[in-house]
Scaffold this active site. Structure first.
Site, PDB file in Angstrom:
ATOM      1  N   GLU A  89      -0.734  10.938  -6.906  1.00 29.61           N
ATOM      2  CA  GLU A  89      -0.986  10.798  -8.330  1.00 29.61           C
ATOM      3  C   GLU A  89      -2.389  10.257  -8.549  1.00 29.61           C
ATOM      4  O   GLU A  89      -2.733   9.762  -9.609  1.00 29.61           O
ATOM      5  CB  GLU A  89       0.084   9.937  -8.999  1.00 29.61           C
ATOM      6  CG  GLU A  89       0.258   8.555  -8.410  1.00 29.61           C
ATOM      7  CD  GLU A  89       1.284   7.750  -9.203  1.00 29.61           C
ATOM      8  OE1 GLU A  89       2.444   7.767  -8.767  1.00 29.61           O
ATOM      9  OE2 GLU A  89       0.937   7.143 -10.212  1.00 29.61           O
ATOM     10  N   CYS A 121       5.502   8.829  -7.511  1.00 30.76           N
ATOM     11  CA  CYS A 121       5.443   8.414  -6.102  1.00 30.76           C
ATOM     12  C   CYS A 121       6.260   9.305  -5.168  1.00 30.76           C
ATOM     13  O   CYS A 121       6.372   9.031  -3.977  1.00 30.76           O
ATOM     14  CB  CYS A 121       5.938   6.974  -5.960  1.00 30.76           C
ATOM     15  SG  CYS A 121       4.926   5.791  -6.845  1.00 30.76           S
ATOM     16  N   HIS A 244      11.920   3.532  -1.112  1.00 32.48           N
ATOM     17  CA  HIS A 244      10.647   3.382  -1.822  1.00 32.48           C
ATOM     18  C   HIS A 244      10.438   1.899  -2.082  1.00 32.48           C
ATOM     19  O   HIS A 244      11.374   1.165  -2.371  1.00 32.48           O
ATOM     20  CB  HIS A 244      10.683   4.162  -3.142  1.00 32.48           C
ATOM     21  CG  HIS A 244       9.440   3.988  -3.955  1.00 32.48           C
ATOM     22  ND1 HIS A 244       8.198   4.280  -3.469  1.00 32.48           N
ATOM     23  CD2 HIS A 244       9.251   3.516  -5.224  1.00 32.48           C
ATOM     24  CE1 HIS A 244       7.280   4.015  -4.403  1.00 32.48           C
ATOM     25  NE2 HIS A 244       7.904   3.547  -5.471  1.00 32.48           N
TER      26      HIS A 244
END
Lengths: 359, 376, 133
Positions: A89, A121, A244
């Site tokens: 990103e 992400c 994550h």
């Protein structure tokens, strides 16, 4: 649960993996000092430092080095790579692929697919899953999936404590050549506006607490439970669990909810030392686990991306892992290579100061 | 051969008031004011930056047109920092081949036309822009790499090397055309602002503007002349210091020194290219004026100043103190050596010199030229 | 715009490829039209070793162009494992650890930018080598 994903043997795995973390580290206390946050605001995040890209680095150079390391571990001829996916990103060009740049740098061109993916992400993970599909179907022999970010955060926003820089890359290839095979995957997405960046705006916005329950926790739980249901696996079957890691707190909390003990999470938890590397976040965790894993061990990987979605993977390490571990620098080598900077240098490196074009 | 008939110099300075063409006009006018001329066969302008700075093509024709003299042909010669002596080489060959009787050589460049970081970007193009200068090596970077190598290999300390700029400033102080006319001490050199470590501000040529003109005549032209220009030797070198087996060897300079059969004992005066302290030191050694690794020590002992054991080197103050307006520098050198041989140099003078040389290079020695002059 | 200028030289810069002279056997970087040593045009592109030793270095303070972000600029003369030398920018340098003889390795970094709206130039720089080969 209705299931869109067929249960089938994925005839592909991870042939090589590689990481990259820039050298510079900004202590989170520096950010608090400059912006006047109380200790409580950041200590709870469990992030002591964040990795900062140097002035001549960007998501392309970092992604390249991770890809180069993955190539070293795989030992394959880059010309055999049939697809390059670049998940980020923080692309250096809004229009113009970074994937072609990296494909050219490693020598995979011109006989290859190449594209940039965006899903906050999670784009790097989507690249990994797409690579598995392409290789498993026999359309390409090898594919390269990269997650790389020099994450943006508005100065003074709480996001600044964690938004950091790093990259991870994986060469996906035939199951027989894999250091780790992917048993199965399950993906879970909804439209959830927890975090976004409007086109042509320099910094993202987020919903503070809204990024937690309805976004991070809901989607990761959904993906992991979906994988369990699809495969019949349970937490006890896994040796490692990697989630994550937007901060050092959420992954431990989601692990607890899914009944994974802390010891299975810590080996793949790098955010406390380098911050949230966005598209590289969980993937760097996977790289670190592969750096030390033993044949036969099973890994749960669950990246997450805002907007929102999560992929859950069940990965089994093969006998080939050990001979590849020392063929390239490890995540720990990059963690050890650190140089602390202050906020002023960070602001310079990150081009936060307003400078007029000259010369 | 040809004669150096007259010269016209402008003091090197930060001359914000004049354009490159104004400076060239001033130097050229001085060179021809005392010589009765109907026709100049060629006006050769040597400049490496004017095209970039003044966005002017065919510069020589525009300069020539303002001289008020009948000019048959005009063109510009560019060879980076070695442009001036390249112009001398071309002029000598035109005269020798009887294509010209009179040639006016005008060297001009300005280094203060733009802010410094833009100038540094322009002048780093003296290095190969397809290799070393793809990077931001600046104007001094590769020479700084050589300076560190030199210090380590020969065990020469920083302070000893500082005697080169000390000598240049001592010389330059007496030269009315020099940009920097003040003395410095080794201590000041060592502790000056770093330009590219270990090169300090006082090891480096100053950014200045200047123009120099020399009128060259064939043997058939009567009247008074200053000196005889006997020969120009020329060679080219590697594109980068990285390509040399010994990065410290300026092979192009060694080549022309051999071709010229240079014997230091025969040379009375020399103007040599000292863009940085290390350049001056390496040239002294490459020319055979000093054994390898010994030049700095000899400079410190006064070997190359008036009354020293060697030739008088850079009585002008050199690039270091006289200044280095790029394309003009070689023309300054030629004029200074000719004036020394004629006994008219308005600064430190050699005692009845007979033979003199002017030696120039571009950058690390991508090209090298040696002009050989004799007293009349 | 400097598009074609940068673009046409991208492969040696991206992949750190030199040229081997098939007549005299010497290798140079970047590849040139003719061997700098013997003039032969019988050249073959060859990958270069990424590791080398720092033979000399400088910190450039007279920073050219629009480079304040990278100032001061460390540069080096690197001797690669096969003896080929390269002049290049150094990166990830901790000033107090910069010294002659350290082992360095080639990495890809941004080496230029065509203004804020133009393209980005990538190429080889050298950094102090990581612990393992």
């Amino acid at each position: 649960m209705a299931n869109s994903e067929n249960k089938q043997v994925i005839n592909a795995g991870i042939v090589g993996w590689g990481a990259y973390i820039p050298m510079y580290r900004l202590p989170t206390r520096e950010i608090a000092r400059v912006w006047g946050w109380p200790e409580h605001q950041y200590k709870a995040l469990n992030v002591s430092h964040k990795a900062v890209d140097g002035p001549d680095e960007d998501s392309t150079t970092m992604g390249y080095e991770a890809a180069y390391n993955a190539l070293l571990r795989s030992g394959i001829d880059p010309k055999m790579i049939g697809a390059v996916f670049f998940g980020s990103e923080s692309k250096v060009y809004a229009v113009k692929p970074s994937a072609t740049l990296i494909a050219e740098m490693i020598g995979a061109t011109p006989d290859t697919m190449a594209s940039d993916l965006e899903f906050a992400c999670r784009a790097g993970s989507e690249g990994l899953k797409a690579s598995l599909g392409l290789v498993s179907s026999g359309m390409v022999k090898y594919a390269l999936a990269i997650g790389s970010d020099t994450s943006q955060a508005e100065p003074g926003d709480v996001l600044e404590f964690t938004a950091s820089s790093g990259a991870a890359a994986f060469i996906v290839g035939p199951r027989s050549e894999s250091a780790a095979i992917v048993e199965d995957t399950y993906t879970y997405v909804t439209d959830t506006p927890d975090f976004w960046r409007r086109a042509e705006k320099p910094y993202p916005r987020h919903g503070e607490g809204f990024t937690g329950e309805p976004a991070y926790f809901y989607h990761i739980m959904g993906a992991v439970k979906g994988l369990f249901e699809k495969t019949g696996l349970k937490p006890d079957d896994f040796d490692y669990a990697i989630f994550h890691q937007p901060n050092g707190k959420f992954p431990l909390k989601v692990a607890q909810r899914l009944r994974f003990p802390k010891e299975k999470v810590l080996p793949g938890l790098v955010t406390p030392y380098i911050g949230n590397t966005y598209n590289a976040s969980a993937l760097l965790g996977l790289a670190r686990v592969l750096d030390q894993a033993k044949p036969g061990q099973r890994i749960l990987l669950a990246p997450f991306g805002s907007g929102a979605g999560s992929d859950a993977y069940s990965i089994v390490v093969t006998d080939l892992v050990e001979e590849r571990q020392d063929k390239a620098p490890k995540v720990d080598d990059y963690l050890a290579r650190s140089y602390e900077i202050d906020y002023a240098l960070y602001a310079k490196f990150r081009r936060i100061y307003v400078m007029l074009p000259r010369g | 051969m040809a004669y150096v008939t007259s010269v016209g110099l402008v003091r090197v300075d930060r001359n914000y008031y004049k354009s490159p063409r104004d400076l060239a006009f001033e130097a050229a006018s001085k060179a021809i004011e005392d010589v009765k001329l109907d026709t100049i066969d060629y006006v050769i302008v040597t400049s490496s930056l004017t095209y970039l700075q003044a966005s002017q093509f065919d510069l020589a024709a525009y300069i020539a047109r303002e001289l008020g003299v009948n000019v048959r042909s005009a063109f510009t010669v560019e060879a980076g920092e070695n442009s001036g002596l390249a112009g001398v080489e071309v002029a000598l060959n035109l005269i020798r081949s009887h294509a010209a009787e009179r040639i006016l050589l005008v060297g001009v460049d300005k280094l203060t036309e733009y802010i410094s970081n833009r100038t540094y970007k322009m002048i780093q193009a003296i290095y190969d822009t397809e290799s070393d200068a793809v990077y931001n090596v600046g104007h001094a970077g590769p020479m700084a790499l050589l300076m560190r190598l030199y210090m380590d290999r020969y065990g020469v300390d920083r302070e000893t090397l500082a005697h080169w700029p000390v000598m240049m400033h001592t010389h330059g102080k007496e030269n009315p055309y020099a940009m920097l006319r003040f003395k410095v001490t080794p201590d000041k050199v060592v502790n000056a602002m770093p330009i590219a470590e270990p090169i300090t501000l006082l090891d480096a040529y100053p950014l200045g503007d200047g123009a120099a003109a020399v009128l060259l005549s064939s043997e058939d032209q009567g009247g008074d002349h200053l000196a005889k220009l006997s020969e120009v030797y020329s060679s080219i070198g590697f594109q980068s210091i990285a390509l040399r087996d010994d990065p410290l060897s300026f092979e192009a300079v060694g080549q022309i020194a051999r071709e010229a059969g240079l014997n230091p004992e025969d040379i009375d005066v020399a103007e040599i290219h000292d863009s940085f302290t290390i350049t001056g030191i390496l040239l002294l050694e490459e020319l055979g004026f000093a054994p390898r690794g010994k030049a700095a020590e000899m400079v410190a002992e006064g070997a190359f100043t008036k009354g020293g054991s060697g030739p008088l080197v850079n009585a002008s103050g050199g690039l270091k103190a006289r200044g280095h307006p790029k394309g003009a520098t070689g023309v300054y050198m030629l004029a200074e050596v000719a004036m020394q041989l004629a006994g008219t140099f308005p600064g430190i003078r050699a005692d009845s010199p007979r033979k003199g040389i002017a030696v120039g290079v571009n950058a690390h020695g991508s090209s090298a030229r040696l002009a050989f002059l004799e007293a009349l | 715009m400097v598009l074609p200028v940068w673009w046409r030289k991208r492969i040696p810069r991206y992949r750190f490829v030199g040229a081997l002279c098939k007549d005299c056997g010497r290798i140079h970087y970047p590849p040139r039209n003719a061997c700098p040593y013997c003039g032969s045009r019988n050249l073959e592109l060859v990958p270069l070793p990424r590791r080398g030793v720092l033979e000399s270095y400088s910190i450039v303070y007279s920073v050219p162009g629009d480079n304040r972000l990278n100032a001061p600029l460390p540069i080096g003369l690197v001797r690669l494992e096969n003896g080929v030398r390269v002049v290049a920018e150094l990166t990830d340098v901790v000033p107090e650890k910069l010294e002659k003889g350290i082992e360095v390795e080639a990495v890809i970094r941004r080496i230029g930018e065509d203004g804020e709206t133009g393209t980005i130039l990538y190429g080889v720089k050298f950094r102090p080598a990581l612990g393992r080969k």
